[in-house]
Design an enzyme around this catalytic site. Structure first.
Site, PDB file in Angstrom:
ATOM      1  CG  ASP A  32      -1.874   1.201   1.235  1.00  0.00           C
ATOM      2  OD1 ASP A  32      -2.366   1.563   0.153  1.00  0.00           O
ATOM      3  OD2 ASP A  32      -2.141   1.768   2.307  1.00  0.00           O
ATOM      4  CB  SER A  33       0.383   4.717  -1.106  1.00  0.00           C
ATOM      5  OG  SER A  33      -0.913   4.928  -0.585  1.00  0.00           O
ATOM      6  CB  CYS A  95      -2.544   0.886  -2.818  1.00  0.00           C
ATOM      7  SG  CYS A  95      -2.475   2.581  -3.396  1.00  0.00           S
ATOM      8  CD  GLU A 172      -4.134   9.482   7.479  1.00  0.00           C
ATOM      9  OE1 GLU A 172      -3.690  10.641   7.391  1.00  0.00           O
ATOM     10  OE2 GLU A 172      -3.795   8.558   6.704  1.00  0.00           O
ATOM     11  CB  CYS A 209     -11.217   4.406   0.931  1.00  0.00           C
ATOM     12  SG  CYS A 209      -9.851   5.191   1.826  1.00  0.00           S
ATOM     13  CG  HIS A 211      -7.639   5.589   5.633  1.00  0.00           C
ATOM     14  ND1 HIS A 211      -6.718   5.213   4.695  1.00  0.00           N
ATOM     15  CD2 HIS A 211      -6.976   6.394   6.500  1.00  0.00           C
ATOM     16  CE1 HIS A 211      -5.544   5.771   4.985  1.00  0.00           C
ATOM     17  NE2 HIS A 211      -5.680   6.488   6.066  1.00  0.00           N
TER      18      HIS A 211
END
Lengths: 292, 292
Positions: A32-33, A95, A172, A209, A211
């Site tokens: 993943d990035s 990703c 985040e 996504c 996240h």
């Protein structure tokens, strides 16, 4: 770059499946990035505990979303070659941007099977939707790539795409259960499920996504009750299990696999943030410097 | 890279000041990693309308916050050399991260005067604070660099730093006046002005991020009334005016300067987002490809 660039000899699916079942354990490389792909690793750990894992987070060069397809392909190929040199027998591209923009290039460069996050998510959504109408949410970059739209329309499913750029920074910030996030989710989902013709009958919400699994409980509360939520991370883990012919895990029987992490930015930062995304302690992190 | 790398001959402050006042107009080059620095350009346009402007947004390589100091210096030096090759007589580093991590390298590489955003903001804050206690808000990267702390402590001012990572994505979502942003601002500012000892008497709030001028009216409403707000963008424009010996602009007399924009990512995207940040139409955008 530090890793060997020589092509690795391809290994057959049978070898892999055998390794996943036998004492000579298979190693899955997850790319993943950043740290988001750790939700995919988490789903893999839950589904396939009897293999070992390597995880590569290209944290120094994120976000990939604003970069050209050529740059993303170049970065991703470098990272997966590094994972192969470390012993990965199968690669998971966790990703969305790299999957959308560079999956073919990664497959061409890899000598082992490669699974991205978009196709499994689209497949699960198509199977779950009775009305063949699906809403996909993701970052601006993923939505603009229309990768989910293409994958779903190929399965005769009508798609509404909605970028939700605030979800990643909210996660985040550690606000996965915060009232602000709930308010933002209400706004985004009401826009996503609004229909000008007044007859929106999408019955599946795809979390496009990495996240978003962290706000899945919140989204479950906010989304209309009849909507099924498809989590690309879980769908991808199921696709990997099918590829490896892995049987569903018996509850109670949980060997913790070996986990090794590589990050291109600070290892310390990766440990801290990563533990939140994985839901398990992230310990063995090696800083890697991949030259441009 | 496309731009000439040869060092340009230094020009004296007097030449520059003469150009800013005479018919042979000076050209100010403004550099940022993205569109945020357009708030600095806006403040410059308001304060110094009788010069021409070049703006470079390194949009393909943002954000700088997660990159090493060496990488940021390398990128910033490439960009400002490009601006000099296009005719810039003075450089404004409108990027907090580049100022914090690479101002000395940029100054060493430039043959013309260079002004960053941190010192002018710190100077204005020190002058505005009666209690010599100041709160600085910014991105995670700017706050972690402690650039404002160093600049303010050098002026005998006590500093409390508070990262506000949601403000940038909220502004970029177009929610500068949204109830969600107001709620987030209340949370952040109450944390920033909270004091464990119960006697917080900071009387200045420094906006240490180029995106924040867009939420200044909202922050003004949310911040305690006795707090003065210092906007680094305005302070930087004042510092540039002092350097050029420019008199305050008479109201009504507004020649619109020539504006030229360079972006390393999509010119179209820059035009759309840029217009919101500048508060004026962004038209003349050239895509530039600076090689690594």
């Amino acid at each position: 770059m530090a890793a060997s660039q020589k092509p690795l000899s391809p290994r057959s699916k049978n070898d892999l499946a055998k390794n996943a079942r036998s004492t000579s354990r298979a190693t899955i490389g997850v790319f993943d990035s950043g740290v988001g792909g750790l939700t995919v690793l988490r789903a893999l750990l839950d589904r396939i505990p009897n293999v070992d894992y390597l995880y590569f987070g290209d944290t120094a060069r994120l976000p990939y979303g604003s970069k050209s397809a050529a740059t993303v392909a170049h970065y991703a190929v470098g990272a997966v070659q590094y994972l192969q040199a470390q012993g990965a027998d199968l690669l998971v591209i966790a990703c969305n941007t790299a999957t959308a923009l560079a999956l073919d290039e990664i497959k061409a460069a890899a000598g082992v099977p490669v699974i991205g996050v978009v196709e499994p998510g689209a497949e699960a959504a198509a199977a779950a939707s009775r009305n063949h109408k699906v809403v996909v949410i993701g970052t601006e970059a993923t939505i603009s790539s229309h990768a989910y739209r293409r994958a779903l329309e190929g399965r005769k499913v009508t798609v509404r795409e909605k970028a939700c750029p605030l979800f990643v920074p909210l996660v985040e910030e550690g606000w996965a259960e915060h009232p602000v996030t709930e308010q933002v989710a209400k706004i985004y989902l009401s826009e996503a499920f609004a229909d000008d013709a007044g007859d929106s009958d999408a019955d599946v919400l795809v979390l496009g996504c990495t996240h978003y699994p962290l706000i899945k409980p919140l989204l479950r509360r906010v989304a209309p009750e009849h909507i099924a939520i498809v989590d690309s991370a879980e769908s991808t883990a199921q696709a990997v299990a099918r590829q490896l012919h892995v049987e569903p895990v018996e509850s109670g029987r949980r060997d913790l696999p070996a986990l090794k992490f590589f990050a291109t930015d600070s290892a310390e930062k990766f440990r801290t943030m990563g533990t939140r995304f994985l839901g398990l302690p992230v310990r063995d992190v090696l800083h890697v410097d991949l030259k441009e």
